[in-house]
Every structure is written in structure tokens, then in C-alpha cells.
Design a protein around this motif. Sequence first.
Motif, PDB file in Angstrom:
ATOM      1  N   GLU A 134       0.876  -1.176   0.000  1.00  0.00           N
ATOM      2  CA  GLU A 134       0.000   0.000   0.000  1.00  0.00           C
ATOM      3  C   GLU A 134       0.906   1.217   0.000  1.00  0.00           C
ATOM      4  N   THR A 135       0.434   2.305  -0.563  1.00  0.00           N
ATOM      5  CA  THR A 135       1.259   3.502  -0.431  1.00  0.00           C
ATOM      6  C   THR A 135       1.195   3.942   1.028  1.00  0.00           C
ATOM      7  N   GLY A 136       2.322   4.320   1.546  1.00  0.00           N
ATOM      8  CA  GLY A 136       2.397   4.656   2.975  1.00  0.00           C
ATOM      9  C   GLY A 136       1.846   6.036   3.280  1.00  0.00           C
ATOM     10  N   PHE A 137       2.246   6.564   4.401  1.00  0.00           N
ATOM     11  CA  PHE A 137       1.806   7.895   4.787  1.00  0.00           C
ATOM     12  C   PHE A 137       2.866   8.903   4.382  1.00  0.00           C
ATOM     13  N   GLU A 138       2.438  10.096   4.178  1.00  0.00           N
ATOM     14  CA  GLU A 138       3.397  11.162   3.928  1.00  0.00           C
ATOM     15  C   GLU A 138       4.244  11.342   5.183  1.00  0.00           C
ATOM     16  N   GLN A 139       5.530  11.544   4.977  1.00  0.00           N
ATOM     17  CA  GLN A 139       6.358  11.839   6.143  1.00  0.00           C
ATOM     18  C   GLN A 139       6.071  13.275   6.576  1.00  0.00           C
ATOM     19  N   VAL A 140       5.739  13.441   7.837  1.00  0.00           N
ATOM     20  CA  VAL A 140       5.423  14.792   8.288  1.00  0.00           C
ATOM     21  C   VAL A 140       6.687  15.481   8.786  1.00  0.00           C
ATOM     22  N   LYS A 141       6.690  16.794   8.684  1.00  0.00           N
ATOM     23  CA  LYS A 141       7.862  17.538   9.129  1.00  0.00           C
ATOM     24  C   LYS A 141       7.569  18.241  10.439  1.00  0.00           C
ATOM     25  N   PRO A 142       8.400  17.986  11.435  1.00  0.00           N
ATOM     26  CA  PRO A 142       8.170  18.662  12.708  1.00  0.00           C
ATOM     27  C   PRO A 142       8.426  20.163  12.584  1.00  0.00           C
TER      28      PRO A 142
END
Length: 592
Positions: A282-290
Amino acid sequence: ISIEKIRNFCIIAHIDHGKSTLADRFLEITGTITKGKHEQYLDKLEVEKERGITVKAQSAAMYYKVDGIEYLYNLIDTPGHVDFTYEVSRSMRACEGAILLIDATQGIQAQTLSNYILAKKQNLKIIPVINKIDMTSANTESVIQQLVDKFNMNPNEIFKVSAKKGTGVAELLNNIVTLIPPPQDHKELKCFLIDSWYLRDKGVVLLILMKGGYLKKGDQILSCAFKKKYDVFEVGIQSPENVPQERLEPGQVGYVMTNMKASNEARIGDTFRHPLSKTLPETGFEQVKPLVYCGIYPEDPDDYNELNKSIFKLALTDPAVIIQKESSAALGNGYRCGFLGVLHMDVFRERLENEYNLSVLLTSPSVPYKAILRNGKDVMVENAIMAPDAAVIKHYEQPMAIATIMCPEEYSPSVFQLCDARNGRLIDSEKYDKQDRYTFKFPLNEIIQDLFDKIKSATKGYGSLEYEFCGFEKANIVKLVIHLMDDPVDALSFMVPEERAHQLGKKICQRLKDNIPQHLFVVSIQAKVGGKVIAAEKIGSTGKNVTAKCYGGDYTRKKKLLDRQKEGKKRMREVGRVTVRKDTFISVFKDD
Ligand code: GDP
Ligand code: MG
């Protein structure tokens, strides 16, 4: 149970609109828990109980009969606060539908809106539900109107319940079957990782959504992200305690125990499959930026190893946190951590304290700045120590945020005053009933310095604030460095907007003055920007010898005093010629 009989859904709402209470009623009505025995069952973590907020998504499997046919409902509880949007969208990935809960006394609030938008983006079937209709202050009709105007909803499709009393909840449960579609079966074994946590005696537990296939004890699964194989020891559902199952079936949400020992091998959003199959992940989640950084240090430096073990373990259950080791002569050993927001940061600290039994000190939060260099490149500066030399910098940019503030109209003037003082720029305003809704653009730095608390108190608790990062803008950012006895202290250097430098410099000098003990000489404290002194304090000298107070003969008393002094010395640290308590610098950074 066949996949057509499964319904996976979540409850989304603004904070305090009643998610956890509704979840409790669902669990009771379906017989999953005994009535009245538990409150807010899904809020498992201690910090959630204390704060009354839901931080981490949890799932509950409930069996429920509609018209004589048994269905399996998987309820995924979601966190309500904007800092946890990441967790919300993560829970939504496992759902086909969402119950959008709105407090009848409050109407649409900031997070009602953002959750609604998230659910729409994920193509979830949304069931609008107005809660707290039992309250005398309920404004059910006007909330229905809001939903019609704002979300284009059909008034006949809006449910009205009291989660507290149970009114209308069974009817809602009965309708889920027809309103929310069952999940789709991808046929081949495909397990989508929604969450994971660590159990002391069992290792890493995976919470997965079965996108397809069957999974049982004795099977082998392979992580698509790390290409590592694991042996499955146990599978089961959370109902709401762990209930082992013969196998997990397509569409189910369940837990899996394997021989995985390191939590960092469980990456949320990863897909597990049969080792030999060709199933695509599955396509994963977007990496979030702190966007909010702070230092985390053990209160007692001796606890550093404990902290080291725990902080990484905890971080693995929360992929949105970024952790880097940091150490300096002044602060000792600790971590520089990045979070999505200030609440996210607070909750992380509380979880460290509650779940890992550690006392930690947090430095006050800061944002990352982008240094645009003369050679055309740019670097992110999360920590003043890492700032490039002024000579190579063309200018800085700071993170900006769009904030939505809602408050009853009578508080608007004080909200405006506050936002003005924080360099907020009004972009838009709207009125609902007696509620005002404003959109402001702020430097993110101004928001994370407790703007939320300030708004709460300016509106007697009725105001709400939600913000979202909206890019970088050019800004005048300077490096403020504290000097002790004319020596610069690395750990006490800060990137600040120029217009805040004086205020911050003064505050820090004052705090150092209050915290540093007297010395045999005069201690000078200075705050400098680009070599120029912008604030200064002095601590007068003392020549006092502590034992002088004890009259000659009393040796034990004298020894006790010296022991206490020695004990005290252990907690001291030398910074150049100045002796400070080990936690002085950290406490200087702490919020008021
Ligand atoms: P959450 O933050 O969305 O999980 O909200 P909670 O379930 O923790 O509820 C927040 C508060 O509202 C609690 O004090 C609940 O007792 C109360 N509450 C929830 N539902 C109802 C309801 O239907 N009627 C009334 N009167 N109070 C409710
Ligand atoms: Mg809750």
C-alpha cells in the motif's frame, strides 16, 4: 466472519464533543464491555485519562446483530487535537466510514472542519451526528442548519444522540450497516500496519488492517519496507482487551504478535505480505515535518541511560517525532526533539513520565528557520549552535502558519488585541450565530509560545485555535548569545526574530541572575546580538565560608553540613569560571 459483514469506521470530532463517551456507549450496547464498569475505555494511556483527551488511536472490535444478522464493527478511536492530525489520517486509512460528531451546544468548531476535510479527502462515508441533545443549552436546530450550510448535508440524514444518556445511539448503530460499505478484499495476503506498541514480555505488537488474505499463528510475513521476515505467534482482535483468534480474515482489524523485537522495524504505513508473494505494498503515509523543537533532558543526569532507552521506544509508537542526541558542557546529555505542535510535545513528555517513569526537563519550544545562503543554497537551522556564519547568509526565512480562531463575539476585541501583539495578520472573518471565526496569518513562532493558552484565558475558555503550517517567509532573524564573564555559552544561544531579541535577552539574563548562586567574584551576564550587548545583569560577590557558622566543637554538625555541600556539588557544573546547578540552563529555557 465474511467480509460483507465487516464495517470499519472511526469517530471524528472537535475535542470534548463526546467521542470517547460515544465509544463507551457503543461498547456497552454491543455487549463488548459491561455497562457502567468503565469510562472512556478507549483512552488507554494514562496521559489521556489525566488530560481527558485522546492521543493515540485505539481500536475496538464489536459484534452486533442487525435484523438477526451478526456484523463485526471495528471502531477506531481517533485523537481530537490538531497536533494529531497525523494520527487521525492514519486511523482513517483503515476505515470506510466516519461518524462526524458535533456538540449540540457548540456547533461546528475548528477541528470539526479539519476532520471533515480529512475524511472527505480519504473518500470516507461521513455520518453526521449531533451529540449532547440532552443538554438544556443544546441548539440542535441551528447546528443542523450549520451542517446544511457548511457541509451541504441533508437534514434528514443527520442523527441526534445523547452519548451520555444513550438516547439515539442504538439507532445509529443499526444504521451503520447500510450507511457504511464493507471493506474490499484484495484476495492476496496484505496487512496494512496502522499502529504498533511494545509489550514488555511479548515484544512488538502490530495493529493491522487485513487488506486481503488470511493470517494465522505459524504463518510467516515479510515487511515490504525492510524486507525482513517474521514468524507469527499469535493473532487476535481487541474487543476491547486482546482476544486471540484462530485467524484474521479479510477486512478485519487485529493485532499480530511476532518475533519482532525492535520497535523500529514496525513502520506505520508499511505493508506485510507472504514472503513469496509479489503483492505490492500500500502507499504509505506522507512523512510529516516537525515544526516545533525542544530539548529533552533527564532531570537527574544519572537517568540518561534510562531516558536513552525509553525515548526511542516511545518515539517508535509515534512516527511524527524526530529525535537527535544533543550534548553540551552546559546542558549535559539529552535530546533535541521535533514535534508537530506544542500539545504533541507536552503529551510526549507526559508519556515519558507516565509510561516510562522518568522525570524530564524540557526547554522552551522553538521553530526551525531557513537560512538562504549567498551561494543560492539553503539550510534549515533547528538549533542556533548549527547556524551558518553570518557572512555566508543572505537572509533568513521563518515558518508561517494560518490560524483559525473561533470565539463568542463578545471576546473578539481581546482576541484581536492578542493576535496583533503576536504579529497576526487578519485574512478572513466569518460569523455563525454569535460565534466569530477569524483566519489569521502568524509567524509560527508566535503561535507556539503559548498563544493557545492566552486565547483560552482571553475568552474564558470559549475560544479555539487551530493552525496549519503554510510555508516560509522572509524574516529578520538574529542569533542571540548569552555570555557569562564575557565567554559565550553555546547552549544559551537562540535564533530569534529581531524584534523579540531584546525581550528574550532580558528575560534570560534575569532568570540566570535568579538561578546562579553567588560567587567569590562578581558574575556578569550579558545577552549579545552580533557582538552588541542588548541586556545585562550582575550577581554580587560573596566570600562566605559555610562552616564558619558552626561553633568549633560540634563536629557532626559540621560534617553534615559539608556532606550536604558535597551532595550539592554533584549537582553543580562549571561553565567557564562560573558554577551553576546542572538544571539551571534548562530551567532558564522553561516556560513561565
Ligand atoms: P472527546 O474529547 O470527544 O472524547 O469527549 P468526551 O467523550 O471525553 O466528552 C467530553 C465531555 O462531554 C465529558 O464530560 C462527557 O461526559 C460530556 N458528554 C459527552 N457526551 C455527552 C452527552 O451526550 N450529554 C452530556 N450532557 N454530556 C456529554
Ligand atoms: Mg476522548
